[in-house]
Structure formats: C-alpha cells, structure tokens
Design an enzyme around this catalytic site. Structure first.
Site, mmCIF file in Angstrom:
data_model
loop_
_atom_site.group_PDB
_atom_site.id
_atom_site.type_symbol
_atom_site.label_atom_id
_atom_site.label_comp_id
_atom_site.label_asym_id
_atom_site.label_seq_id
_atom_site.Cartn_x
_atom_site.Cartn_y
_atom_site.Cartn_z
ATOM 1 C CE LYS A 125 -4.255 -1.563 0.705
ATOM 2 N NZ LYS A 125 -4.768 -1.767 2.298
ATOM 3 C CG HIS A 128 -1.093 7.814 2.831
ATOM 4 N ND1 HIS A 128 -1.341 8.415 4.011
ATOM 5 C CD2 HIS A 128 -1.757 6.569 2.921
ATOM 6 C CE1 HIS A 128 -1.849 7.842 5.002
ATOM 7 N NE2 HIS A 128 -2.243 6.601 4.392
ATOM 8 C CG HIS A 131 1.418 5.716 6.400
ATOM 9 N ND1 HIS A 131 0.986 5.307 5.112
ATOM 10 C CD2 HIS A 131 1.180 4.740 7.179
ATOM 11 C CE1 HIS A 131 0.236 4.259 5.299
ATOM 12 N NE2 HIS A 131 0.204 4.077 6.361
HETATM 13 N N1 ARG Z 1 -0.568 -0.779 9.939
HETATM 14 C C1 ARG Z 1 -1.342 -0.051 10.529
HETATM 15 C C2 ARG Z 1 -2.150 1.130 9.668
HETATM 16 O O1 ARG Z 1 -1.630 1.589 8.732
HETATM 17 C C3 ARG Z 1 -1.056 0.668 11.726
HETATM 18 C C4 ARG Z 1 -0.503 -0.172 12.789
HETATM 19 C C5 ARG Z 1 -0.465 0.492 14.037
HETATM 20 N N2 ARG Z 1 0.050 -0.494 15.157
HETATM 21 C C6 ARG Z 1 -0.463 -1.423 15.918
HETATM 22 N N3 ARG Z 1 0.306 -1.712 16.754
HETATM 23 N N4 ARG Z 1 -1.620 -1.634 15.671
HETATM 24 O O2 ARG Z 1 -3.172 1.490 9.687
#
Ligand code: ARG
Length: 563
Positions: A125, A128, A131
C-alpha cells in the site's frame, strides 16, 4: 544547575509540602517585572489555613538572597522569585558550551525502557503523507525521550499480515506482471489490488479464492509464502528509501506477521480465563466493565485479526523489553482499538497495560482533499518530498544563486519545511498543508528557524578564533537575558513534550529561540562590538547555535551550514 529546582528547594525548606509538589506548582510569570519564577500560595492556604497573600508575605520576609536567587517578593497570593541574572547567564552559557550536543541530557532514566512504535505502514500500500506525518511525530517523540536519558527503542509494526494478502496473492497470480511490478512495486500492486475489488464485485468467486490463498499463507504453503515475501521485500525496499531520505531509523521491523505464531498462546489464556464469549460463531471479549463495546478476537471462520496480533505483540514486548512505557503512535481513528487491546490485557491480569499508551495523530489535508487509501487518490509521501525539494531549489536559485551545494541545501530545507509544518501544532490537530506557508522564509516556518541557525553560524565563521574564557558579566541587556533564559529552559521543554507526547512543544521552543536570537542580532552589535563584549556575544551565539541544533535535531530537521 536547575534554577527552578533551587527555587523549589528554598520553598520546601520553609513549608510543609513535598519538593515534587512544589516543583509542580512553580510557574513562569507572564511578565519579567514579576520575576523569573512564581510560586502560587493558594494550595498552601488550604493546608496552613491562612490566606494566600499572608503566606506569600511571610515567606518573602524569611527569604535570604544568594548568588542563585537574588530576591523574593510577595505579590498577592504569589511569591515571585528573581534570579541572580549575572550568575544565571554565566552558569547557563558555560553549561551549554561545555556539554555541547549533550546539553539538556538527563541522567537517572537509563534503566527505563521506552518503546515508541510509529510509522507502521501496510505493505503493498502506498506510503502516503498521513504515514509521513505519523512517522515524523513518532520519531520526534522517541528523540525527546532519548534526550531525557531513557533507553528507547524505535519500533515499526509493519502491516504485513491479514486476509487482504490472500486477495493480493490471487490478484498477482491472475494479472501480476513481474517486470512491471519490479519497476514500480507499490503502485503496481495497488493497481492489481484495486482491480481485484472491482472484479470481485462482478464475480463473487474471487473473494473465496482470496480466502483460500490466505489460508494457504497461514498454513505456510511455500508458494503463497514466497509471493507474500516478495510483496514484503519490494514494499520494504520502497519504505526504507523514504526513511533514508527522512533520516529515520528503526530498531525493529517486527510487523504483524511476526506475531502470528504468538497468537495461540494469548488465545489459550483468554480461553483459560473464560474471557472468550461466543457470538454468532465468532469469539468476542466482553468489555462492558470498561464501558467499551465488545471486541472481536476470532472471526467465525476461525481467522484471527488485527486485534489478535496486537494482543500477542503487547505481551511479547513486555517480555522482550520489560518496558517502562509502551507508546503506540498511531492514527487517532484507532483510539477504540487500543482501548480494547489494553483493556483485554488488564482482564488477563497484566497491570502493565497501564503503561501502554496510544498517542493519536490527526490527518494531513491538501486543499480540500482528505487522504484515503481506498480508491487510489492518495498523495504519496515521496511526491511531496520531491516537490518540496524542487520548490526550495527554485527559492534558492532566486535568493542565493551562488550558494554552494544547492541540491543538498534544497533537500535539507525542503524536507525541514515539511517536518516543521507537521510538528508546528498539536499532533491531534489536522494539518492543512500549504506550500506557501511551509516554504516561507519568514514567520513560523522551518526555513526561518534553519536560517536563524545559519545566521549565527556565519557570524561564528566570520569571527574565526574565539576567546575560550570570555567575561560573560558584560551581557547585561534584556535581550541577552531573555535569550539565556530560553537556553536554560530546555529541561522544562523536554519534560513537557514527553509528558504530553507533543513534539510541538519543542517546535515552539526552537521558534522562540530563533526569534529571540534575531531580536538580539537586530538590536546589538556582535562582531563590531568592543572586544570584551564581542567575545561574550560570540559565546552566546555559539550557545544559541548548539541549542538550535539540538532542538531541530530532536524534530528530525537538519541544520545547513549556509543557505
Ligand atoms: N498498519 C496500521 C495502519 O496503517 C497501523 C499499525 C498500528 N500499530 C499497531 N500496533 N496496531 O493502519
């Protein structure tokens, strides 16, 4: 020396209140004629059963000045302290110059481990700007804790697991073109993923196929794993390139897949404590005692989910790091998710769940577009970075065409401008991005603060050799005192930033320091002052440059030598 602490000591010697408490109550008066520190006597009034102004008066009378604190005056319910300016200036400037980049570092926290998880993009993905916002905030929070002397760990909880990868494997097997994908991996993977969803709307068998591939992935089928690993490698390659440009490093990239084999233990624990309730074939945990909606942990088809992996991850982190604080810098929209995760850990009997914190971040908006990953109309971080560099180069070409290392400076200033914009306000406030504002060399902007550093630096370069032991008692102006007071407040700034998990406290500090330095620079001679004064002002300039570099460094911004 911590001057605030000295004030607190003086007070707590006189009254029945703990040092910590006194320290907490001490304020910085809004105007300098009201002193440098103020102690409100209102809480004491309750304990001592006396009106606050009387307590202030009595304490002021008992006060004996010394070389740290000159005098104390009662003003209403407040006791105002005036520090010994000359001593304070001498002490603070020398302290900065002796400690250099270690100025403001605290001791005593080294055996406390603070985990800061941030960035955590999803593979295949796009990375962006949202992030990037989160990444910049998380990195700054970690650096604040690091400067406060904690043992910190930077964690990237990569999103590399879940049913969507079954769909992506299916899409890849159907339409994936190796060559095209290798050239521009994330874009191409996103394309076939979007196509999968479009075609699945017409042909429902695709969903089934996706589920089948995810099952294969869970069962360690070698082909499915190899394809998934390819997605992961290609994505990480792109993410790491961005991190390199942003000067961001991580201690761990353990993502969701890392925790997949650690889920059964947690699930067993939940069963053993009879916390898993059946609901329409799925397994949920009732969280009504926390006033939260029930949390789905295992789906009706037996598949585990995002939450399940976070439960396993929390336990793993406690065991692996024995953390003092476990900080999750993640979008604010996931607030409920983290409340549920922490509450379930509590139900399992882990009181350290209270040391887990979700630090939410807001959104980045461009004009009137909200960023979402669903449709493909996202703004990529790398495009924003490229544009920043280009635009900054244009500014440099017009302002300072003969500058050496133009490209490098454009990169430092362009990226600094974005970082500053992201860290200028509270992390919970949406960022509305405008190039004009970010790249302005005036007002509250990254280039403005960097330029202030460059200005100081160029004076130091012009001056060349310097007196190593200047007489600092010649620094008597208000502008100089204000500047030194800012230098001396770094401890408070870092503490506040850490307590609130708010890097903007540091941004505001760096900006105030830059402004105060420019004010000083505009109203006083430095190189043209008489020898003794020049030496002292150069020492002050060196100290300001050091502290600007430290604070910009914490924010993740570079300090160009010239611009
Ligand atoms: N990968 C997830 C996202 O982009 C965020 C992860 C956050 N961290 C966690 N420990 N859940 O939405």
């Amino acid at each position: 020396m911590d001057f605030k602490l000295e004030v607190a000591k003086k007070i707590s010697e006189q009254v029945d209140m703990e040092l910590e408490k006194v320290l907490d109550l001490i304020e910085i008066p809004p105007q300098s004629n009201m002193g440098d520190y103020a102690f409100p006597c209102f809480q004491l009034a309750k304990i001592m059963r006396k009106p606050p102004h009387m307590i202030a008066k009595e304490l002021a009378e008992k006060f004996v000045g010394d070389n740290i604190l000159e005098k104390a005056e009662a003003a209403g319910g407040y006791l105002n302290f005036f520090i010994n300016k000359a001593e304070y200036m001498k002490y603070t400037i020398n302290d900065v110059l002796e400690k250099g980049m270690n100025y403001g570092k605290q001791a005593g926290n080294e055996d406390k481990t603070v985990l800061v998880e941030f960035s955590s993009p999803n593979i295949a993905k796009p990375f962006h700007v949202g992030h990037m916002f989160n990444t910049v905030i998380g990195s700054a929070i970690e650096k604040v804790f690091r400067h406060l002397g904690y043992n910190t760990q930077r964690l990237n909880h990569i999103g590399d697991y879940g049913t969507q990868f079954g769909k992506l494997i299916s899409a890849y097997k159907r339409w994936g073109n190796e060559e095209v994908i290798n050239k521009d991996p994330i874009n191409e993977l996103l394309k076939i993923y979007v196509r999968f969803h479009e075609e699945a709307e017409k042909d429902s068998s695709l969903e089934k196929e996706g589920r089948m591939y995810f099952r294969q992935l869970e069962d360690n089928d070698s082909e499915a794993v190899a394809i998934w690993q390819k997605f992961k490698d290609l994505s990480l390659r792109e993410f790491k390139e961005l991190y390199r440009v942003l000067n961001i490093e991580f201690d761990s990239y353990n993502g969701e897949s890392f925790y997949s084999d650690k889920m059964p233990e947690i699930i067993e624990m939940l069963y053993a404590k009879e916390l898993l309730v059946e609901s329409e074939g799925a397994r949920i945990v009732d969280l009504s005692e926390f006033n939260l909606p029930p949390c789905l942990v295992i789906k009706s088809d037996g598949a585990t989910i995002y939450v399940t992996r976070d439960l396993a991850a929390a336990l793993y982190r406690k065991r692996a790091y024995d953390f003092y604080k476990n900080i999750y810098v993640v979008g604010g929209t996931q607030a409920l998710h983290f409340k549920q995760v922490f509450s379930i850990m509590k139900l399992l009997g882990y009181d350290w769940a209270d040391d887990c914190v979700h630090v939410g971040t807001a959104l980045v908006k461009f004009a009137d577009k909200k960023l979402s990953t669903r449709k493909g109309d996202v703004i990529f971080a790398k495009d924003v970075i490229e544009e920043a560099e280009e635009k900054t180069l244009e500014v440099i070409e017009s302002k300072n065409p003969n500058l050496a290392n133009k490209e490098l400076v454009a990169k430092q200033v362009g990226i600094g401008a974005i970082i500053y914009t992201f860290l200028k306000n509270s992390r919970v406030r949406d960022v509305v991005f405008s190039w004009e504002e970010s790249l302005s060399f005036e007002g509250e902007s990254g280039p403005y603060v960097q330029y202030s550093y460059v200005r100081g630096n160029s004076i130091l370069n012009k001056a060349g050799d310097y007196n190593k032991d200047p007489d600092l008692s010649v620094l008597t102006s208000e502008d100089e005192f204000n500047l030194v007071k800012l230098l001396g407040s770094i401890d408070d700034v870092l503490r506040e930033a850490a307590e609130r998990f708010e890097p903007f406290v540091v941004t505001r500090y760096a900006t105030d320091l830059a402004k105060a330095y420019n004010k000083f620079y505009n109203s006083h001679h430095i190189l043209n002052a008489e020898e003794k004064v020049k030496d002292a002002r150069l020492a002050l300039t060196r100290a300001v440059c050091v502290v600007l570099k430290i604070s910009l460094g914490i924010l993740g911004m570079e300090t160009p030598e010239s611009m």
